[in-house]
Design a protein around this motif. Structure first.
Motif, PDB file in Angstrom:
ATOM      1  N   GLU A   3      35.681  42.425  17.395  1.00 21.85           N
ATOM      2  CA  GLU A   3      34.634  41.553  17.395  1.00 21.85           C
ATOM      3  C   GLU A   3      33.176  42.177  16.829  1.00 21.85           C
ATOM      4  OE1 GLU A   3      33.182  41.671  21.614  1.00 21.85           O
ATOM      5  OE2 GLU A   3      35.305  40.629  22.659  1.00 21.85           O
ATOM      6  N   VAL A   4      32.846  42.610  15.989  1.00 18.91           N
ATOM      7  CA  VAL A   4      31.728  43.647  15.160  1.00 18.91           C
ATOM      8  C   VAL A   4      32.297  42.425  13.935  1.00 18.91           C
ATOM      9  CG1 VAL A   4      30.491  45.078  14.554  1.00 18.91           C
ATOM     10  CG2 VAL A   4      31.140  45.051  16.696  1.00 18.91           C
ATOM     11  N   ALA A   5      34.010  43.149  13.875  1.00 21.63           N
ATOM     12  CA  ALA A   5      33.915  42.773  12.315  1.00 21.63           C
ATOM     13  C   ALA A   5      34.321  40.743  12.111  1.00 21.63           C
ATOM     14  CB  ALA A   5      35.013  43.129  12.695  1.00 21.63           C
ATOM     15  N   ALA A   6      34.226  40.439  13.652  1.00 18.21           N
ATOM     16  CA  ALA A   6      33.714  38.629  13.347  1.00 18.21           C
ATOM     17  C   ALA A   6      32.957  38.401  13.311  1.00 18.21           C
ATOM     18  CB  ALA A   6      35.322  38.659  14.321  1.00 18.21           C
ATOM     19  N   ALA A   7      32.110  39.258  13.396  1.00 23.13           N
ATOM     20  CA  ALA A   7      30.152  38.772  13.017  1.00 23.13           C
ATOM     21  C   ALA A   7      30.398  37.878  11.492  1.00 23.13           C
ATOM     22  CB  ALA A   7      29.558  39.507  13.199  1.00 23.13           C
ATOM     23  N   ALA A   8      29.575  36.351  11.960  1.00 18.87           N
ATOM     24  CA  ALA A   8      29.469  36.149  10.826  1.00 18.87           C
ATOM     25  C   ALA A   8      28.793  36.935   9.431  1.00 18.87           C
ATOM     26  CB  ALA A   8      28.918  34.994  10.877  1.00 18.87           C
ATOM     27  N   THR A   9      27.933  37.937   9.462  1.00 16.94           N
ATOM     28  CA  THR A   9      26.993  38.137   8.794  1.00 16.94           C
ATOM     29  C   THR A   9      26.702  39.642   9.563  1.00 16.94           C
ATOM     30  OG1 THR A   9      24.885  37.984  10.239  1.00 16.94           O
ATOM     31  CG2 THR A   9      25.522  36.464   8.666  1.00 16.94           C
ATOM     32  N   LEU A  10      26.562  40.517   8.615  1.00 15.37           N
ATOM     33  CA  LEU A  10      26.562  41.842   9.036  1.00 15.37           C
ATOM     34  C   LEU A  10      25.060  41.952   9.699  1.00 15.37           C
ATOM     35  CD1 LEU A  10      26.606  44.986   8.408  1.00 15.37           C
ATOM     36  CD2 LEU A  10      25.049  45.233   6.352  1.00 15.37           C
ATOM     37  N   ASP A  11      23.852  41.498   9.902  1.00 16.41           N
ATOM     38  CA  ASP A  11      22.881  41.098  10.651  1.00 16.41           C
ATOM     39  C   ASP A  11      22.894  41.033  11.996  1.00 16.41           C
ATOM     40  OD1 ASP A  11      20.789  42.176   9.047  1.00 16.41           O
ATOM     41  OD2 ASP A  11      20.061  40.335   8.321  1.00 16.41           O
ATOM     42  N   ASP A  12      24.162  40.274  12.670  1.00 19.66           N
ATOM     43  CA  ASP A  12      25.088  39.803  13.598  1.00 19.66           C
ATOM     44  C   ASP A  12      25.695  41.051  13.674  1.00 19.66           C
ATOM     45  OD1 ASP A  12      24.087  37.415  13.357  1.00 19.66           O
ATOM     46  OD2 ASP A  12      25.680  36.171  13.000  1.00 19.66           O
ATOM     47  N   ALA A  13      26.656  41.789  13.123  1.00 12.68           N
ATOM     48  CA  ALA A  13      27.085  41.757  13.893  1.00 12.68           C
ATOM     49  C   ALA A  13      25.498  43.828  13.961  1.00 12.68           C
ATOM     50  CB  ALA A  13      27.971  43.221  12.880  1.00 12.68           C
ATOM     51  N   LEU A  14      25.125  44.336  13.423  1.00 13.19           N
ATOM     52  CA  LEU A  14      24.522  45.540  13.890  1.00 13.19           C
ATOM     53  C   LEU A  14      23.317  45.101  14.862  1.00 13.19           C
ATOM     54  CD1 LEU A  14      22.404  46.276  10.261  1.00 13.19           C
ATOM     55  CD2 LEU A  14      24.231  47.490  11.811  1.00 13.19           C
ATOM     56  N   GLY A  15      23.209  43.861  15.377  1.00 13.77           N
ATOM     57  CA  GLY A  15      23.171  43.285  16.695  1.00 13.77           C
ATOM     58  C   GLY A  15      23.819  43.032  17.600  1.00 13.77           C
ATOM     59  N   GLN A  16      25.459  43.775  17.307  1.00 18.22           N
ATOM     60  CA  GLN A  16      26.232  43.412  18.310  1.00 18.22           C
ATOM     61  C   GLN A  16      26.440  45.208  18.625  1.00 18.22           C
ATOM     62  OE1 GLN A  16      29.906  41.872  18.211  1.00 18.22           O
ATOM     63  NE2 GLN A  16      29.500  40.502  16.762  1.00 18.22           N
ATOM     64  N   LEU A  17      25.524  45.775  17.713  1.00 16.82           N
ATOM     65  CA  LEU A  17      26.166  47.483  18.275  1.00 16.82           C
ATOM     66  C   LEU A  17      24.788  47.750  18.134  1.00 16.82           C
ATOM     67  CD1 LEU A  17      27.777  49.410  14.547  1.00 16.82           C
ATOM     68  CD2 LEU A  17      28.113  48.440  16.673  1.00 16.82           C
ATOM     69  N   ALA A  18      23.766  47.069  18.226  1.00 18.20           N
ATOM     70  CA  ALA A  18      22.555  47.839  19.431  1.00 18.20           C
ATOM     71  C   ALA A  18      22.290  48.174  20.813  1.00 18.20           C
ATOM     72  CB  ALA A  18      21.222  46.572  18.844  1.00 18.20           C
ATOM     73  N   ALA A  19      23.334  47.369  21.301  1.00 15.42           N
ATOM     74  CA  ALA A  19      23.624  48.197  22.436  1.00 15.42           C
ATOM     75  C   ALA A  19      24.746  48.314  22.573  1.00 15.42           C
ATOM     76  CB  ALA A  19      24.020  46.570  23.466  1.00 15.42           C
ATOM     77  N   THR A  20      25.097  49.087  22.270  1.00 19.29           N
ATOM     78  CA  THR A  20      25.938  50.702  21.918  1.00 19.29           C
ATOM     79  C   THR A  20      25.545  51.811  22.149  1.00 19.29           C
ATOM     80  OG1 THR A  20      26.149  50.603  19.742  1.00 19.29           O
ATOM     81  CG2 THR A  20      28.165  48.864  21.340  1.00 19.29           C
ATOM     82  N   PRO A  21      26.419  52.993  22.097  1.00 18.17           N
ATOM     83  CA  PRO A  21      25.876  54.264  21.707  1.00 18.17           C
ATOM     84  C   PRO A  21      25.308  54.056  20.383  1.00 18.17           C
ATOM     85  CG  PRO A  21      28.307  54.160  23.223  1.00 18.17           C
ATOM     86  CD  PRO A  21      27.891  53.449  22.899  1.00 18.17           C
ATOM     87  N   TYR A  22      25.733  53.411  19.706  1.00 18.50           N
ATOM     88  CA  TYR A  22      25.539  54.091  17.897  1.00 18.50           C
ATOM     89  C   TYR A  22      24.108  52.768  17.777  1.00 18.50           C
ATOM     90  CZ  TYR A  22      30.241  54.605  17.348  1.00 18.50           C
ATOM     91  OH  TYR A  22      31.986  55.473  17.144  1.00 18.50           O
ATOM     92  N   ARG A  23      23.181  52.643  18.882  1.00 20.06           N
ATOM     93  CA  ARG A  23      21.977  52.354  18.638  1.00 20.06           C
ATOM     94  C   ARG A  23      21.290  53.428  17.961  1.00 20.06           C
ATOM     95  NH1 ARG A  23      23.194  52.832  24.219  1.00 20.06           N
ATOM     96  NH2 ARG A  23      21.594  53.623  25.131  1.00 20.06           N
ATOM     97  N   ARG A  24      21.579  54.735  18.192  1.00 19.19           N
ATOM     98  CA  ARG A  24      20.947  55.574  18.173  1.00 19.19           C
ATOM     99  C   ARG A  24      20.198  55.633  17.701  1.00 19.19           C
ATOM    100  NH1 ARG A  24      21.123  61.285  17.356  1.00 19.19           N
ATOM    101  NH2 ARG A  24      19.602  62.708  18.521  1.00 19.19           N
ATOM    102  N   VAL A  25      20.683  55.576  16.214  1.00 17.79           N
ATOM    103  CA  VAL A  25      19.760  55.861  14.475  1.00 17.79           C
ATOM    104  C   VAL A  25      20.461  54.850  13.789  1.00 17.79           C
ATOM    105  CG1 VAL A  25      19.770  58.790  14.734  1.00 17.79           C
ATOM    106  CG2 VAL A  25      22.321  56.734  13.715  1.00 17.79           C
TER     107      VAL A  25
END
Length: 300
Positions: A19-41
């Motif tokens: 789902e992250v890979a399918a994001a229309a832009t990198l910003d959208d992908a980063l937004g999806q990661l913001a709610a995951t364990p990868y948000r730490r850094v």
């Protein structure tokens, strides 16, 4: 180990990574990661390279936590499996020494996972760096060029892992085969004498004398040949590398599910966390290409 299994549950997973890979832009992908364990850094305003580095830094933090649970011998295995971070630090340090660095990013914070980084970081010339490597567990790369240091450290890490981590023998030997194949047949560079000697101890001397990629495959021992089976051209080695990750993930899952009371479940957790970070980095690259799922799906 219960804590290892709990740590492994912090993975994003294949479906969410897609789902992250399918994001229309990198910003959208980063937004999806913001709610995951990868948000730490994760820096929500980061570019692709910075975001991928943040994902790697999150993995490193997880590995440091896992290593802290283990006695000295077990922590040593994690140190070998995390060797890529010290290699990355050394490569960036060498770029600074040679004036080829683009900026000066902070090195990865290795803590107890460092092999010799504080000492290596204090070197002031490529020759001094090579000498410091030669005097520690990394060994002499054979030259102080960026190419020799990079491949030399990777060969050192894989050969030491094959000899010290029983659960990782097939992964390490397969990885070594891919490293040597890429160096010889993609980059067209001969290994230095020390690096060639280390590789030959694991893969056999015939691989260094191979006149073609087909001959190279034939010379490999069975413990390593699996990594390049079905690969006819060096240009397709990227497919072999993706398959390597997939096999490591499968075997890591088996280790984590097992009932052994040694370090095997912890090593399984480390492998699964590492594979997840590799997949998330690939997903971010796909998103940066406007959701180029074909490239992501080709990784398996």
């Amino acid at each position: 180990m219960t804590r290892a299994r709990a740590m492994a549950s912090r993975r994003l997973g294949v479906r969410a990574a897609r789902e992250v890979a399918a994001a229309a832009t990198l910003d959208d992908a980063l937004g999806q990661l913001a709610a995951t364990p990868y948000r730490r850094v994760l820096d929500a305003e980061a570019g692709l390279a910075s975001a991928q580095r943040s994902v790697a830094a999150t993995l490193l933090w997880h590995l440091r936590v896992v290593a802290g649970w283990l006695p000295r011998q077990g922590a040593g295995a994690i140190r070998l499996l995390a060797a890529g971070y010290e290699i990355s630090n050394v490569e960036e340090h060498l770029r600074v020494l040679t004036g080829t660095a683009a900026g000066r990013p902070c090195p990865y914070r290795l803590g107890g996972l460092a092999t010799a980084w504080p000492r290596l970081a204090d070197t002031r010339s490529p020759a001094e760096l090579r000498a410091a490597l030669a005097s520690c567990a990394w060994g002499d790369p054979g030259d102080d060029s960026a190419a020799a240091v990079g491949i030399g450290m990777r060969i050192s890490a894989t050969t030491r892992t094959a000899g010290a981590v029983p659960e990782a023998v097939s992964w390490a030997t397969g990885r070594l085969a891919l490293l040597v194949a890429r160096e010889l047949f993609v980059h067209g560079r001969r290994l230095t004498e020390p690096s060639g000697r280390r590789a030959a101890r694991v893969l056999g001397p015939g691989v260094l004398r191979a006149a073609s990629f087909a001959d190279f495959r034939q010379q490999l021992p069975g413990t390593a040949r699996w990594a390049v089976d079905g690969i006819d051209e060096p240009a397709d080695l990227w497919r072999a590398e993706a398959r390597w990750w997939n096999r490591v993930e499968q075997e890591g899952s088996a280790l984590l599910r097992g009932s052994r009371l040694d370090a095997a479940p912890v090593i399984g957790a480390v492998v699964l966390l590492s594979t997840d970070a590799w997949r998330v980095r690939a997903a971010l690259e796909s998103a940066a290409r406007s959701g180029a799922l074909e490239a992501f799906d080709a990784l398996g």
